[in-house]
Design a protein around this motif. Sequence first.
Motif, PDB file in Angstrom:
ATOM      1  N   GLY A   1       0.830  -1.194   0.000  1.00 10.77           N
ATOM      2  CA  GLY A   1       0.000   0.000   0.000  1.00 10.77           C
ATOM      3  C   GLY A   1       0.869   1.250   0.000  1.00 10.77           C
ATOM      4  O   GLY A   1       2.091   1.179  -0.108  1.00 10.77           O
ATOM      5  N   ALA A   2       0.245   2.391   0.100  1.00 13.65           N
ATOM      6  CA  ALA A   2       0.961   3.672   0.053  1.00 13.65           C
ATOM      7  C   ALA A   2       1.490   4.056   1.426  1.00 13.65           C
ATOM      8  O   ALA A   2       0.865   3.788   2.448  1.00 13.65           O
ATOM      9  N   SER A   3       2.659   4.685   1.425  1.00 11.18           N
ATOM     10  CA  SER A   3       3.280   5.172   2.651  1.00 11.18           C
ATOM     11  C   SER A   3       3.630   6.641   2.481  1.00 11.18           C
ATOM     12  O   SER A   3       3.878   7.112   1.378  1.00 11.18           O
ATOM     13  N   ASP A   4       3.677   7.359   3.592  1.00 12.41           N
ATOM     14  CA  ASP A   4       4.086   8.759   3.578  1.00 12.41           C
ATOM     15  C   ASP A   4       5.609   8.800   3.569  1.00 12.41           C
ATOM     16  O   ASP A   4       6.250   8.422   4.544  1.00 12.41           O
ATOM     17  N   LEU A   5       6.195   9.233   2.455  1.00 15.71           N
ATOM     18  CA  LEU A   5       7.653   9.248   2.309  1.00 15.71           C
ATOM     19  C   LEU A   5       8.260  10.636   2.508  1.00 15.71           C
ATOM     20  O   LEU A   5       9.428  10.836   2.222  1.00 15.71           O
ATOM     21  N   ARG A   6       7.481  11.595   2.992  1.00 16.31           N
ATOM     22  CA  ARG A   6       7.999  12.957   3.132  1.00 16.31           C
ATOM     23  C   ARG A   6       9.040  13.079   4.231  1.00 16.31           C
ATOM     24  O   ARG A   6       9.893  13.943   4.186  1.00 16.31           O
ATOM     25  N   GLY A   7       8.984  12.216   5.228  1.00 15.69           N
ATOM     26  CA  GLY A   7       9.935  12.274   6.324  1.00 15.69           C
ATOM     27  C   GLY A   7      11.233  11.562   5.983  1.00 15.69           C
ATOM     28  O   GLY A   7      11.401  10.978   4.917  1.00 15.69           O
ATOM     29  N   GLY A   8      12.156  11.583   6.902  1.00 10.52           N
ATOM     30  CA  GLY A   8      13.452  10.937   6.708  1.00 10.52           C
ATOM     31  C   GLY A   8      13.534   9.607   7.431  1.00 10.52           C
ATOM     32  O   GLY A   8      12.542   8.895   7.600  1.00 10.52           O
ATOM     33  N   MET A   9      14.740   9.286   7.884  1.00 12.36           N
ATOM     34  CA  MET A   9      14.996   7.992   8.524  1.00 12.36           C
ATOM     35  C   MET A   9      14.143   7.760   9.755  1.00 12.36           C
ATOM     36  O   MET A   9      13.597   6.676   9.935  1.00 12.36           O
ATOM     37  N   ASP A  10      14.032   8.767  10.611  1.00  7.04           N
ATOM     38  CA  ASP A  10      13.296   8.582  11.862  1.00  7.04           C
ATOM     39  C   ASP A  10      11.815   8.317  11.609  1.00  7.04           C
ATOM     40  O   ASP A  10      11.198   7.489  12.271  1.00  7.04           O
ATOM     41  N   SER A  11      11.238   9.029  10.645  1.00  7.78           N
ATOM     42  CA  SER A  11       9.834   8.819  10.292  1.00  7.78           C
ATOM     43  C   SER A  11       9.611   7.405   9.752  1.00  7.78           C
ATOM     44  O   SER A  11       8.656   6.717  10.139  1.00  7.78           O
ATOM     45  N   LEU A  12      10.487   6.959   8.859  1.00 11.71           N
ATOM     46  CA  LEU A  12      10.352   5.608   8.310  1.00 11.71           C
ATOM     47  C   LEU A  12      10.605   4.543   9.366  1.00 11.71           C
ATOM     48  O   LEU A  12       9.957   3.500   9.367  1.00 11.71           O
ATOM     49  N   LEU A  13      11.536   4.798  10.272  1.00  7.77           N
ATOM     50  CA  LEU A  13      11.778   3.846  11.355  1.00  7.77           C
ATOM     51  C   LEU A  13      10.530   3.702  12.220  1.00  7.77           C
ATOM     52  O   LEU A  13      10.185   2.606  12.655  1.00  7.77           O
ATOM     53  N   GLY A  14       9.820   4.813  12.442  1.00  6.39           N
ATOM     54  CA  GLY A  14       8.550   4.752  13.170  1.00  6.39           C
ATOM     55  C   GLY A  14       7.527   3.901  12.434  1.00  6.39           C
ATOM     56  O   GLY A  14       6.772   3.147  13.041  1.00  6.39           O
ATOM     57  N   GLN A  15       7.504   4.001  11.093  1.00  6.23           N
ATOM     58  CA  GLN A  15       6.592   3.171  10.303  1.00  6.23           C
ATOM     59  C   GLN A  15       6.984   1.697  10.382  1.00  6.23           C
ATOM     60  O   GLN A  15       6.120   0.821  10.406  1.00  6.23           O
ATOM     61  N   VAL A  16       8.288   1.419  10.414  1.00  6.91           N
ATOM     62  CA  VAL A  16       8.754   0.029  10.551  1.00  6.91           C
ATOM     63  C   VAL A  16       8.266  -0.550  11.870  1.00  6.91           C
ATOM     64  O   VAL A  16       7.720  -1.657  11.919  1.00  6.91           O
ATOM     65  N   VAL A  17       8.429   0.199  12.951  1.00  6.62           N
ATOM     66  CA  VAL A  17       8.003  -0.281  14.268  1.00  6.62           C
ATOM     67  C   VAL A  17       6.488  -0.476  14.289  1.00  6.62           C
ATOM     68  O   VAL A  17       5.990  -1.479  14.802  1.00  6.62           O
ATOM     69  N   ALA A  18       5.730   0.457  13.686  1.00  6.43           N
ATOM     70  CA  ALA A  18       4.270   0.346  13.679  1.00  6.43           C
ATOM     71  C   ALA A  18       3.788  -0.844  12.850  1.00  6.43           C
ATOM     72  O   ALA A  18       2.858  -1.540  13.243  1.00  6.43           O
ATOM     73  N   ARG A  19       4.421  -1.091  11.703  1.00  6.34           N
ATOM     74  CA  ARG A  19       3.958  -2.153  10.802  1.00  6.34           C
ATOM     75  C   ARG A  19       4.554  -3.521  11.108  1.00  6.34           C
ATOM     76  O   ARG A  19       3.902  -4.545  10.962  1.00  6.34           O
ATOM     77  N   PHE A  20       5.839  -3.551  11.481  1.00  6.71           N
ATOM     78  CA  PHE A  20       6.548  -4.825  11.600  1.00  6.71           C
ATOM     79  C   PHE A  20       6.926  -5.185  13.031  1.00  6.71           C
ATOM     80  O   PHE A  20       7.466  -6.255  13.265  1.00  6.71           O
ATOM     81  N   GLY A  21       6.712  -4.297  13.981  1.00  7.92           N
ATOM     82  CA  GLY A  21       7.036  -4.588  15.380  1.00  7.92           C
ATOM     83  C   GLY A  21       8.371  -4.034  15.810  1.00  7.92           C
ATOM     84  O   GLY A  21       8.479  -3.402  16.833  1.00  7.92           O
ATOM     85  N   SER A  22       9.419  -4.249  15.033  1.00 10.23           N
ATOM     86  CA  SER A  22      10.743  -3.703  15.324  1.00 10.23           C
ATOM     87  C   SER A  22      11.620  -3.877  14.097  1.00 10.23           C
ATOM     88  O   SER A  22      11.303  -4.649  13.196  1.00 10.23           O
ATOM     89  N   ALA A  23      12.718  -3.154  14.064  1.00 14.53           N
ATOM     90  CA  ALA A  23      13.676  -3.285  12.966  1.00 14.53           C
ATOM     91  C   ALA A  23      14.656  -4.399  13.300  1.00 14.53           C
ATOM     92  O   ALA A  23      15.297  -4.371  14.344  1.00 14.53           O
TER      93      ALA A  23
END
Length: 113
Positions: free
Chosen positions: A12-34
């Motif tokens: 699905g679509a993701s918000d890519l406007r942020g940098g590493m920290d924003s995407l890391l937050g999405q990883v934790v929300a979707r996958f549990g942890s990196a």
Amino acid sequence: MLRIEAIWLAVGASDLRGGMDSLLGQVVARFGSAQRHHAYVFANRRATRLKVLVFDGSGIWLCTRRLQEGRFAWPQEDREALHLSAEQWSWLAAGLPWQRMTAHATASAIAVV
């Protein structure tokens, strides 16, 4: 050299406007942890840009791929899991129609969440 043991697609679509920290937050929300040596791939709403976040154990790598024309064949379905072969991943990253290829059950299969 960067070692990647598994690739996870954020379907699905993701918000890519942020940098590493924003995407890391999405990883934790979707996958549990990196997980170490895992790559997490995100696409924007128009599927013209991919961002790949890789955790190597000591830091985070962020890569971006943007198409000048056309779109990535990005899965929009709400599936829990989808397996891609390494060849399908290379087709997806190149912007080619990877869905037309048949997935082979191999050790190099890529899980999609």
